[in-house]
Design an enzyme around this catalytic site. Structure first.
Site, PDB file in Angstrom:
ATOM      1  N   ALA A  11       0.971  -0.816  -0.174  1.00 45.88           N
ATOM      2  CA  ALA A  11      -0.018   0.083   0.008  1.00 45.88           C
ATOM      3  C   ALA A  11       1.325   1.441  -0.244  1.00 45.88           C
ATOM      4  CB  ALA A  11      -1.510   0.169   1.261  1.00 45.88           C
ATOM      5  N   ALA A  12       1.871   1.000  -0.038  1.00 48.87           N
ATOM      6  CA  ALA A  12       2.721   2.179   0.178  1.00 48.87           C
ATOM      7  C   ALA A  12       3.060   3.198  -1.330  1.00 48.87           C
ATOM      8  CB  ALA A  12       4.858   1.855   0.207  1.00 48.87           C
ATOM      9  N   GLY A  13       2.838   2.257  -2.618  1.00 51.54           N
ATOM     10  CA  GLY A  13       2.432   2.699  -3.627  1.00 51.54           C
ATOM     11  C   GLY A  13       1.173   4.101  -4.088  1.00 51.54           C
ATOM     12  N   ASP A  14       0.020   3.097  -2.958  1.00 53.01           N
ATOM     13  CA  ASP A  14      -1.684   3.386  -3.207  1.00 53.01           C
ATOM     14  C   ASP A  14      -1.130   4.995  -1.991  1.00 53.01           C
ATOM     15  OD1 ASP A  14      -1.541   1.691  -4.383  1.00 53.01           O
ATOM     16  OD2 ASP A  14      -2.058   0.192  -2.225  1.00 53.01           O
TER      17      ASP A  14
HETATM   18  O1  RIB Z   1      -1.125  -2.493  -3.566  1.00 54.46           O
HETATM   19  C1  RIB Z   1      -1.235  -2.978  -2.764  1.00 54.46           C
HETATM   20  C2  RIB Z   1      -2.813  -3.440  -2.778  1.00 54.46           C
HETATM   21  O2  RIB Z   1      -2.922  -4.819  -4.226  1.00 54.46           O
HETATM   22  C3  RIB Z   1      -3.427  -4.537  -1.635  1.00 54.46           C
HETATM   23  O3  RIB Z   1      -4.078  -4.142  -0.495  1.00 54.46           O
HETATM   24  C4  RIB Z   1      -4.059  -6.056  -2.308  1.00 54.46           C
HETATM   25  O4  RIB Z   1      -5.340  -5.653  -2.324  1.00 54.46           O
HETATM   26  C5  RIB Z   1      -3.846  -5.458  -4.286  1.00 54.46           C
HETATM   27  O5  RIB Z   1      -4.571  -5.208  -4.825  1.00 54.46           O
END
Ligand code: RIB
Length: 309
Positions: free
Chosen positions: A253-256
């Site tokens: 999730a760091a990129g998100d």
């Molecule tokens: O970017 C991380 C995410 O990628 C995770 O939370 C997983 O669900 C996938 O979608």
């Protein structure tokens, strides 16, 4: 006080099955882990939505969950994060998306997504969500490509700036189908998959940006470079913005979180470089904790981290 920027996140929502392992098994091999496992909320779209909400944005989340206990739990989670869930649809036939994530001891992860209800997110869902008058559309590729293309097209019609997080790379992706984009942001592996150029030094970064610039109608390209920070290109100049030194325990999730933070700060300041510096701090903080949603920092934590570092 200036109104909070409103971000429409159109994307995926998953339950993440997270398994901590020292090494991932080879084909045909069984390993016994001495690590732990857990189920946590995730999904690239949801991670970005929650990241932006925790930083202070007014977030509208357009997604699909299944009519099951995971879906109910995810909806309740977003509501507790004060996210607008009016456009979060409960799909009647498909289960909530699931991601199987293996996290190795150095924090690196390998993810397999089972899309479930995410695969039913459609044009009509997006059309309704765009009536929320967002200041920006934030979208990734973990939903049907047709829905992504349509979101960008409709946002363009309404003059809503579009920020694309280019993950994950999926078959059939056609960059020429995108209209006007404000910021296009791939990570290292996505940048390589899209251009054939491995990002490893400033010369390769600029070559990647030039290549993407020639294929897209985008104002900025922002390469996410993990612990090295990011690289911003505005069509004339490129600049590397280093990140903070932290010990990574889980990079999920760091990129998100980076892209959500960049979007939020860009909407507040209009300055892409300060947006990237802020996003570096949010990305760095995210890797210091386990899991997707549980690792996303609040505005107060980010302010304290920037002050201390
Ligand atoms: O970017 C991380 C995410 O990628 C995770 O939370 C997983 O669900 C996938 O979608």
């Amino acid at each position: 006080m200036a109104p909070k920027p409103r971000i429409l996140a159109v994307g995926s929502t998953n339950t993440d099955f997270v398994a901590k392992v020292n090494v991932v098994p080879n084909a045909g091999e069984t390993i016994i882990s001495d690590g732990s496992y857990s189920f946590v909320p995730g999904g690239k779209g949801a991670n970005a939505a929650v990241a932006a909400a925790r930083l202070g944005a007014d977030v509208v989340f357009c997604a699909r969950i299944g009519n099951d206990s995971n879906g109910k739990m995810l909806r309740a989670t977003y509501e507790s994060e004060k996210i607008d869930t009016r456009y979060l649809t409960t799909d009647k036939s498909l289960p909530t998306g699931l991601a199987a994530i293996f996290v190795e001891s150095n924090g690196a992860n390998r993810i397999v997504v089972f899309p479930g209800a995410n695969s039913a997110l459609c044009r009509e869902d997006v059309e309704e969500a765009l009536t929320s008058y967002p200041d920006a559309l934030l979208v990734q590729f973990e939903i049907p490509l047709d829905t992504v293309y349509y979101s960008v097209e409709q946002a363009n019609k309404g003059n809503v700036p579009v920020i694309i997080d280019a993950g994950p790379i999926i078959p059939g992706l056609d960059l020429s189908k995108f209209g006007k984009i404000e910021i296009f942001s791939p990570n290292e592996s996505e940048a390589e998959a899209l251009t054939g150029i491995k990002p490893y030094d400033p010369e390769s970064y600029i070559r990647i940006c030039l290549d993407l610039y020639s294929k897209l109608d985008t104002k900025y390209v922002v390469l996410k470079l993990g612990h090295r920070g990011c690289y911003v290109y505005d069509g004339k100049m490129g600049i590397a913005i280093p990140s903070y030194y932290v010990t990574a325990v889980d990079t999920t999730a760091a990129g998100d979180a980076f892209t959500a933070a960049m979007t939020y700060e860009y909407l507040r300041s209009g300055d892409i470089k300060s947006a990237c510096r802020y996003a570096n701090a949010v990305g760095a903080l995210t890797v210091t904790k386990n899991g997707a949603l549980p690792s996303l920092p609040t505005e107060e934590q980010v302010i304290a981290f920037i002050r201390e570092n």
